[in-house]
Design an enzyme around this catalytic site. Structure first.
Site, PDB file in Angstrom:
ATOM      1  N   ALA A 233       0.860  -1.175   0.000  1.00  0.00           N
ATOM      2  CA  ALA A 233       0.000   0.000   0.000  1.00  0.00           C
ATOM      3  C   ALA A 233       0.901   1.231   0.000  1.00  0.00           C
ATOM      4  CB  ALA A 233      -0.893  -0.014   1.229  1.00  0.00           C
TER       5      ALA A 233
ATOM      6  N   GLY B 223       0.738  -4.890   0.774  1.00  0.00           N
ATOM      7  CA  GLY B 223      -0.400  -4.939  -0.146  1.00  0.00           C
ATOM      8  C   GLY B 223      -0.064  -5.642  -1.455  1.00  0.00           C
TER       9      GLY B 223
ATOM     10  N   GLU C 222      -0.556  -9.145  -0.709  1.00  0.00           N
ATOM     11  CA  GLU C 222      -2.005  -9.321  -0.543  1.00  0.00           C
ATOM     12  C   GLU C 222      -2.711  -9.324  -1.900  1.00  0.00           C
ATOM     13  OE1 GLU C 222      -1.949  -6.079   2.283  1.00  0.00           O
ATOM     14  OE2 GLU C 222      -2.853  -7.352   3.822  1.00  0.00           O
TER      15      GLU C 222
ATOM     16  N   GLU D 186       4.517  -5.025   7.331  1.00  0.00           N
ATOM     17  CA  GLU D 186       3.798  -3.909   7.975  1.00  0.00           C
ATOM     18  C   GLU D 186       4.226  -3.695   9.414  1.00  0.00           C
ATOM     19  OE1 GLU D 186       2.413  -6.261   6.086  1.00  0.00           O
ATOM     20  OE2 GLU D 186       0.989  -5.368   4.702  1.00  0.00           O
TER      21      GLU D 186
HETATM   22  N1  CO8 Z   1       4.539   3.277  -0.547  1.00  0.00           N
HETATM   23  C1  CO8 Z   1       4.937   4.454  -1.032  1.00  0.00           C
HETATM   24  N2  CO8 Z   1       6.141   4.665  -1.593  1.00  0.00           N
HETATM   25  C2  CO8 Z   1       6.980   3.625  -1.659  1.00  0.00           C
HETATM   26  C3  CO8 Z   1       6.657   2.354  -1.169  1.00  0.00           C
HETATM   27  C4  CO8 Z   1       5.363   2.194  -0.602  1.00  0.00           C
HETATM   28  N3  CO8 Z   1       4.922   1.022  -0.139  1.00  0.00           N
HETATM   29  N4  CO8 Z   1       7.706   1.524  -1.363  1.00  0.00           N
HETATM   30  C5  CO8 Z   1       8.660   2.263  -1.957  1.00  0.00           C
HETATM   31  N5  CO8 Z   1       8.232   3.536  -2.126  1.00  0.00           N
HETATM   32  C6  CO8 Z   1       8.950   4.684  -2.700  1.00  0.00           C
HETATM   33  C7  CO8 Z   1      10.001   5.223  -1.733  1.00  0.00           C
HETATM   34  O1  CO8 Z   1       9.415   6.098  -0.798  1.00  0.00           O
HETATM   35  C8  CO8 Z   1      10.945   5.911  -2.687  1.00  0.00           C
HETATM   36  O2  CO8 Z   1      10.376   7.153  -3.028  1.00  0.00           O
HETATM   37  P1  CO8 Z   1      11.340   8.467  -3.209  1.00  0.00           P
HETATM   38  O3  CO8 Z   1      12.263   8.100  -4.360  1.00  0.00           O
HETATM   39  O4  CO8 Z   1      10.369   9.547  -3.536  1.00  0.00           O
HETATM   40  O5  CO8 Z   1      12.064   8.623  -1.921  1.00  0.00           O
HETATM   41  C9  CO8 Z   1      10.897   5.018  -3.928  1.00  0.00           C
HETATM   42  O6  CO8 Z   1       9.699   4.254  -3.831  1.00  0.00           O
HETATM   43  C10 CO8 Z   1      12.051   4.063  -3.983  1.00  0.00           C
HETATM   44  O7  CO8 Z   1      12.095   3.371  -2.750  1.00  0.00           O
HETATM   45  P2  CO8 Z   1      13.485   2.766  -2.208  1.00  0.00           P
HETATM   46  O8  CO8 Z   1      14.571   3.745  -2.338  1.00  0.00           O
HETATM   47  O9  CO8 Z   1      13.202   2.194  -0.859  1.00  0.00           O
HETATM   48  O10 CO8 Z   1      13.683   1.591  -3.311  1.00  0.00           O
HETATM   49  P3  CO8 Z   1      14.577   0.277  -3.203  1.00  0.00           P
HETATM   50  O11 CO8 Z   1      14.590  -0.259  -4.600  1.00  0.00           O
HETATM   51  O12 CO8 Z   1      15.863   0.530  -2.513  1.00  0.00           O
HETATM   52  O13 CO8 Z   1      13.729  -0.712  -2.246  1.00  0.00           O
HETATM   53  C11 CO8 Z   1      11.701  -1.814  -1.497  1.00  0.00           C
HETATM   54  C12 CO8 Z   1      12.492  -1.251  -2.676  1.00  0.00           C
HETATM   55  C13 CO8 Z   1      12.438  -3.006  -0.869  1.00  0.00           C
HETATM   56  C14 CO8 Z   1      10.359  -2.283  -2.051  1.00  0.00           C
HETATM   57  C15 CO8 Z   1      11.510  -0.718  -0.423  1.00  0.00           C
HETATM   58  O14 CO8 Z   1      11.061   0.459  -1.069  1.00  0.00           O
HETATM   59  C16 CO8 Z   1      10.511  -1.037   0.647  1.00  0.00           C
HETATM   60  O15 CO8 Z   1      10.821  -1.775   1.581  1.00  0.00           O
HETATM   61  N6  CO8 Z   1       9.279  -0.474   0.549  1.00  0.00           N
HETATM   62  C17 CO8 Z   1       8.263  -0.559   1.575  1.00  0.00           C
HETATM   63  C18 CO8 Z   1       7.709  -1.955   1.679  1.00  0.00           C
HETATM   64  C19 CO8 Z   1       6.631  -1.999   2.720  1.00  0.00           C
HETATM   65  O16 CO8 Z   1       6.838  -1.726   3.889  1.00  0.00           O
HETATM   66  N7  CO8 Z   1       5.413  -2.358   2.303  1.00  0.00           N
HETATM   67  C20 CO8 Z   1       4.267  -2.423   3.165  1.00  0.00           C
HETATM   68  C21 CO8 Z   1       3.441  -1.185   2.985  1.00  0.00           C
HETATM   69  S1  CO8 Z   1       2.077  -1.117   4.131  1.00  0.00           S
HETATM   70  C22 CO8 Z   1       0.865  -2.105   3.440  1.00  0.00           C
HETATM   71  O17 CO8 Z   1       1.039  -2.608   2.371  1.00  0.00           O
HETATM   72  C23 CO8 Z   1      -0.439  -2.364   4.175  1.00  0.00           C
HETATM   73  C24 CO8 Z   1      -0.585  -1.501   5.358  1.00  0.00           C
HETATM   74  C25 CO8 Z   1      -1.848  -1.821   6.103  1.00  0.00           C
HETATM   75  C26 CO8 Z   1      -2.286  -0.652   6.925  1.00  0.00           C
HETATM   76  C27 CO8 Z   1      -3.702  -0.803   7.387  1.00  0.00           C
HETATM   77  C28 CO8 Z   1      -4.359   0.562   7.544  1.00  0.00           C
HETATM   78  C29 CO8 Z   1      -5.902   0.425   7.550  1.00  0.00           C
END
Ligand code: CO8
Length: 254
Positions: free
Chosen positions: A62, A105, A108, A128
């Site tokens: 997400a 997500g 998911e 998460e």
């Molecule tokens: N959301 C928004 N932006 C993201 C996300 C994300 N999930 N993942 C990566 N990005 C963005 C980064 O912020 C970055 O943006 P910017 O260049 O503007 O700073 C850009 O993508 C590149 O990211 P990285 O530099 O981290 O890229 P890498 O290639 O080094 O790494 C990864 C890629 C491994 C995928 C890493 O980005 C990562 O770990 N991302 C987050 C993964 C994560 O935690 N996912 C779970 C999200 S939460 C969810 O899915 C459900 C939540 C439920 C909540 C319930 C509420 C009701």
């Protein structure tokens, strides 16, 4: 657009296309996905959907940027993430083609699809917990049903990632294929599924999904009644007659 859509004969392929955000699933992307797929769902000319990302990212979850500042009240009022229910309500068989990261997500979303093909580069996880929350688009429920409590607890409590081999062993993934063959294999699976009658393929999906939601007794009865109802279709007549005539069937989805 946050998605790229291609149609080849009876297969519609959607490629998630937010590379700068690692295909994070924001509301705009979901809206585009539903606007594309919902009108095709009851089209007998469309027999299968494929959902793919890029070579390195299926989807990083997400969109953290979109939700980070929201209050609990806002989430409740918007019923944030409820829109994904509409994706799971699509009845056309759907193949996920997962390469690279399928996190949060993203994992998911793969689990919402009917067949999951993984490239040998795929990595699955529900990280998460590292963000101070828990999965919110069905992860605690679908992952537990698919891989069992022990592994779901391990993955969700530690946030660790699982490679494609482990995901296949655990039952999250249907098949693992070489990364350079992923889209071709997903297309082949989709064409095979789309070549059968859509009334039968959607009935098969419904019955299998029912297995995760009900008792064995109820599920078997559901399956039997669904089987009975298929004898009201032209495809059943055609499929069985074609077998007896020793020819290929011509299904119409009727
Ligand atoms: N959301 C928004 N932006 C993201 C996300 C994300 N999930 N993942 C990566 N990005 C963005 C980064 O912020 C970055 O943006 P910017 O260049 O503007 O700073 C850009 O993508 C590149 O990211 P990285 O530099 O981290 O890229 P890498 O290639 O080094 O790494 C990864 C890629 C491994 C995928 C890493 O980005 C990562 O770990 N991302 C987050 C993964 C994560 O935690 N996912 C779970 C999200 S939460 C969810 O899915 C459900 C939540 C439920 C909540 C319930 C509420 C009701």
């Amino acid at each position: 657009m946050n998605i790229i859509v291609e149609r080849t004969d009876r297969v519609v392929t959607v490629r998630l296309n937010r590379p700068a955000a690692r295909n994070a699933l924001n509301t705009e992307l979901l809206t585009e996905l539903l606007a594309t797929l919902q009108p095709l769902d009851d089209d007998p000319g469309v027999g299968c959907f494929v959902i793919a990302g890029t070579d390195q990212f299926f989807a990083a979850g997400a969109d953290i940027r979109e939700m980070a500042a929201k209050s609990a009240a806002e989430l409740v009022v918007e019923d944030f993430f409820a829109g994904w229910e509409a994706f799971t309500a699509l009845r056309t068989p759907t193949v996920a083609a997962v390469a690279g990261y399928a996190l949060g997500g993203g994992c998911e979303l793969a689990m919402m699809c009917d067949v999951v093909l993984a490239a040998d580069t795929a990595r699955f996880g529900q990280p998460e917990i590292t963000l101070g929350v828990i999965p919110g688009i069905g992860g605690t429920q679908r992952l537990t049903r698919l891989v069992g409590k022990a592994k779901a607890m391990d993955l969700i409590l530690t946030g660790r990632l699982m490679d494609a081999e482990e995901a296949e062993r655990a039952g999250l993934v249907s098949r693992v294929v070489p990364a350079d063959r992923l889209l071709a294999e997903a297309g082949a699976v989709a064409r095979t599924v789309a070549g059968f009658g859509k009334v039968a393929t959607t009935a098969a999906c419904e019955a299998i999904d029912r297995a995760l939601e009900t008792s064995l007794r109820e599920g078997v009865l559901f399956e039997r009644r669904s089987f009975h109802s298929l004898f009201g279709t032209a495809d059943q007549r055609e499929g069985m007659q074609a077998f007896l005539d020793k020819r290929a069937p011509r299904f119409t989805g009727r």
